[in-house]
Scaffold this motif. Structure first.
Motif, PDB file in Angstrom:
ATOM      1  N   THR A  71      68.671  36.590  32.616  1.00 50.61           N
ATOM      2  CA  THR A  71      69.744  36.210  31.694  1.00 50.61           C
ATOM      3  C   THR A  71      69.680  37.062  30.432  1.00 50.61           C
ATOM      4  N   ASP A  72      70.847  37.379  29.889  1.00 51.97           N
ATOM      5  CA  ASP A  72      70.934  38.237  28.710  1.00 51.97           C
ATOM      6  C   ASP A  72      70.108  37.699  27.542  1.00 51.97           C
ATOM      7  N   ASN A  73      69.718  38.622  26.666  1.00 44.66           N
ATOM      8  CA  ASN A  73      69.041  38.261  25.426  1.00 44.66           C
ATOM      9  C   ASN A  73      70.016  37.593  24.458  1.00 44.66           C
ATOM     10  N   PRO A  74      69.489  36.884  23.452  1.00 44.86           N
ATOM     11  CA  PRO A  74      70.364  36.222  22.478  1.00 44.86           C
ATOM     12  C   PRO A  74      71.265  37.206  21.746  1.00 44.86           C
ATOM     13  N   ALA A  75      72.469  36.764  21.480  1.00 43.67           N
ATOM     14  CA  ALA A  75      73.388  37.578  20.681  1.00 43.67           C
ATOM     15  C   ALA A  75      72.984  37.500  19.214  1.00 43.67           C
ATOM     16  N   ASN A  76      73.236  38.574  18.492  1.00 39.80           N
ATOM     17  CA  ASN A  76      72.990  38.611  17.036  1.00 39.80           C
ATOM     18  C   ASN A  76      71.543  38.288  16.662  1.00 39.80           C
ATOM     19  N   ASP A  77      70.611  38.645  17.562  1.00 40.10           N
ATOM     20  CA  ASP A  77      69.181  38.429  17.305  1.00 40.10           C
ATOM     21  C   ASP A  77      68.850  36.978  16.956  1.00 40.10           C
ATOM     22  N   ASP A  78      69.555  36.040  17.560  1.00 44.16           N
ATOM     23  CA  ASP A  78      69.294  34.627  17.314  1.00 44.16           C
ATOM     24  C   ASP A  78      68.147  34.165  18.211  1.00 44.16           C
ATOM     25  N   TYR A  79      66.948  34.603  17.858  1.00 48.91           N
ATOM     26  CA  TYR A  79      65.753  34.288  18.653  1.00 48.91           C
ATOM     27  C   TYR A  79      65.162  32.965  18.171  1.00 48.91           C
ATOM     28  N   THR A  80      65.885  31.888  18.442  1.00 48.76           N
ATOM     29  CA  THR A  80      65.460  30.549  18.044  1.00 48.76           C
ATOM     30  C   THR A  80      65.500  29.619  19.244  1.00 48.76           C
ATOM     31  N   MET A  81      64.727  28.528  19.163  1.00 50.00           N
ATOM     32  CA  MET A  81      64.752  27.534  20.230  1.00 50.00           C
ATOM     33  C   MET A  81      66.079  26.795  20.235  1.00 50.00           C
ATOM     34  N   ASN A  82      66.686  26.645  19.066  1.00 55.48           N
ATOM     35  CA  ASN A  82      67.995  25.993  19.010  1.00 55.48           C
ATOM     36  C   ASN A  82      69.021  26.773  19.819  1.00 55.48           C
ATOM     37  N   ALA A  83      68.969  28.108  19.751  1.00 58.12           N
ATOM     38  CA  ALA A  83      69.898  28.924  20.528  1.00 58.12           C
ATOM     39  C   ALA A  83      69.690  28.709  22.025  1.00 58.12           C
ATOM     40  N   VAL A  84      68.433  28.521  22.434  1.00 62.02           N
ATOM     41  CA  VAL A  84      68.126  28.278  23.842  1.00 62.02           C
ATOM     42  C   VAL A  84      68.708  26.936  24.291  1.00 62.02           C
ATOM     43  N   VAL A  85      68.576  25.911  23.439  1.00 66.03           N
ATOM     44  CA  VAL A  85      69.111  24.587  23.759  1.00 66.03           C
ATOM     45  C   VAL A  85      70.634  24.644  23.869  1.00 66.03           C
ATOM     46  N   GLN A  86      71.282  25.333  22.938  1.00 64.62           N
ATOM     47  CA  GLN A  86      72.746  25.393  22.954  1.00 64.62           C
ATOM     48  C   GLN A  86      73.258  26.195  24.154  1.00 64.62           C
ATOM     49  N   ASP A 198      56.679  42.977  17.664  1.00 65.04           N
ATOM     50  CA  ASP A 198      56.591  44.125  16.747  1.00 65.04           C
ATOM     51  C   ASP A 198      57.414  43.914  15.478  1.00 65.04           C
ATOM     52  N   GLU A 199      58.619  43.339  15.624  1.00 64.66           N
ATOM     53  CA  GLU A 199      59.462  43.098  14.454  1.00 64.66           C
ATOM     54  C   GLU A 199      59.180  41.754  13.791  1.00 64.66           C
ATOM     55  N   GLY A 200      58.338  40.936  14.416  1.00 70.46           N
ATOM     56  CA  GLY A 200      57.873  39.715  13.791  1.00 70.46           C
ATOM     57  C   GLY A 200      58.818  38.537  13.848  1.00 70.46           C
ATOM     58  N   LEU A 201      59.828  38.560  14.733  1.00 70.32           N
ATOM     59  CA  LEU A 201      60.740  37.428  14.798  1.00 70.32           C
ATOM     60  C   LEU A 201      60.047  36.152  15.279  1.00 70.32           C
ATOM     61  N   LYS A 202      58.954  36.303  15.991  1.00 68.02           N
ATOM     62  CA  LYS A 202      58.210  35.140  16.459  1.00 68.02           C
ATOM     63  C   LYS A 202      57.689  34.324  15.275  1.00 68.02           C
ATOM     64  N   THR A 203      57.080  34.991  14.297  1.00 73.90           N
ATOM     65  CA  THR A 203      56.498  34.288  13.159  1.00 73.90           C
ATOM     66  C   THR A 203      57.500  34.057  12.038  1.00 73.90           C
ATOM     67  N   LYS A 204      58.518  34.905  11.939  1.00 74.41           N
ATOM     68  CA  LYS A 204      59.494  34.763  10.858  1.00 74.41           C
ATOM     69  C   LYS A 204      60.633  33.815  11.204  1.00 74.41           C
ATOM     70  N   MET A 205      60.978  33.711  12.509  1.00 69.13           N
ATOM     71  CA  MET A 205      62.159  32.955  12.895  1.00 69.13           C
ATOM     72  C   MET A 205      61.852  31.888  13.945  1.00 69.13           C
ATOM     73  N   PHE A 206      61.277  32.292  15.084  1.00 65.10           N
ATOM     74  CA  PHE A 206      61.152  31.383  16.218  1.00 65.10           C
ATOM     75  C   PHE A 206      60.242  30.192  15.921  1.00 65.10           C
ATOM     76  N   LEU A 207      58.998  30.439  15.531  1.00 61.36           N
ATOM     77  CA  LEU A 207      58.045  29.350  15.339  1.00 61.36           C
ATOM     78  C   LEU A 207      58.402  28.441  14.158  1.00 61.36           C
ATOM     79  N   PRO A 208      58.802  28.977  13.002  1.00 59.27           N
ATOM     80  CA  PRO A 208      59.216  28.069  11.914  1.00 59.27           C
ATOM     81  C   PRO A 208      60.417  27.203  12.289  1.00 59.27           C
ATOM     82  N   GLY A 209      61.390  27.784  12.985  1.00 57.51           N
ATOM     83  CA  GLY A 209      62.554  27.013  13.409  1.00 57.51           C
ATOM     84  C   GLY A 209      62.183  25.926  14.395  1.00 57.51           C
TER      85      GLY A 209
END
Length: 291
Positions: A71-86, A198-209
């Motif tokens: 399945t495609d990657n998230p649009a607009n770099d929305d690497y969040t669990m909320n995006a996965v749920v929606q 590498d770009e840190g979205l895991k610690t900056k976006m995914f895990l805090p969200g």
């Protein structure tokens, strides 16, 4: 039995792979993991020891989550669990399903729990399997998998990771590993690893969200309840999601949902539904048909 007949559907611009079989009440299976993992590349194939048997009783659907599998990657770099749920919500509605029985494993357990709370008109029941993401307490993935071999995401690395999830490695067959390696080599999967690690979205976006959403979910369950029949299934020998987390989740949900039950599978690790498929399939079938 192998899952070989993949289908595809556009879900709000996200090309989504899924498998579908059987007739009867709709049952949607949701696996674990997340996009951009540098340990393992999960996909709907994780359910290949359950899919065909459950399809004898239900209209079974298993799909690749947002940014995982094919399945495609998230649009607009929305690497969040909320995006996965929606995305999961939109996928189910795109297929025209209703009164859906949900079963989710690990991070997929969080997804089905959250979807049950957010979309009660869509859901008939919820089954949560070995999900430290969904349960109170701390999972032990980082401890158990600290020695994963390199190169990361190679066949031997993924085999090692799944073995260390397990009570017994007998369920880790070639079809399962072939699918995981195929996904790990997809350019879009490598891109998600680069963004998350590498770009840190895991610690900056995914895990805090996810932490914020999880806290909100616990308050939601405590104050308003699940509102739907809920089954919790746990492997007694899960090394990454200890059984105590299963008890804690049951206590939280059962306090406001009388139709909640906890099932424990002996001699089973984190992927209890794969290690003991006959037992798991009967637990799920019995729970749904009893409703």
């Amino acid at each position: 039995m192998p899952m070989t007949d993949a289908k595809w559907v556009d879900v709000d611009g996200i090309r989504t792979r899924y498998f579908e079989a059987g007739s009867g009440p709709p049952l949607v299976l949701v696996y674990g993991g997340n996009f951009g993992s540098d340990e393992a590349a999960s996909s709907a194939i994780v359910w290949n020891r359950n899919f065909d048997v459950l399809a004898r009783h239900f209209h079974v659907v298993a799909f690749d989550k947002l940014g995982q599998g094919h399945t495609d990657n998230p649009a607009n770099d929305d690497y969040t669990m909320n995006a996965v749920v929606q995305h999961a919500n939109a996928f189910i509605r795109t297929l025209g399903l209703s009164d859906v029985h949900l079963a989710g494993h690990s991070r997929g357990g969080y997804l089905v729990c959250r979807l049950t709370l957010e979309q009660p008109d869509l859901v008939a029941s919820c089954t949560i399997v070995d999900s430290n993401t969904c349960a109170p307490g701390r999972g032990l993935n980082d401890v158990v998998h600290a020695g994963a071999p390199r190169p990361r995401l190679g066949r031997e690395c993924q085999k090692w990771v799944y073995e260390h999830y397990s009570y017994s490695p007998h369920h880790i067959d070639d079809a399962f590993l072939d699918a995981a390696v195929e996904v790990a080599n997809l350019p879009k999967f490598r891109e998600s690893v680069r963004k998350m690690e590498d770009e840190g979205l895991k610690t900056k976006m995914f895990l805090p969200g996810l932490a914020k959403d999880k806290s909100e979910m616990f308050a939601w369950i405590r104050d308003r309840g699940m509102g739907k029949p809920t089954q919790i299934v746990w492997g007694r020998n899960d090394p990454t999601a200890p059984l105590e987390q299963g008890y804690a989740l049951f206590d939280l949900i059962a306090a406001t949902e009388p139709r909640c039950q906890l099932q424990i599978i002996n001699r089973a690790g984190h992927h209890s539904f794969r290690e003991q498929p006959e037992i798991f399939n009967e637990m799920l079938r019995g729970f749904i048909q009893a409703l």
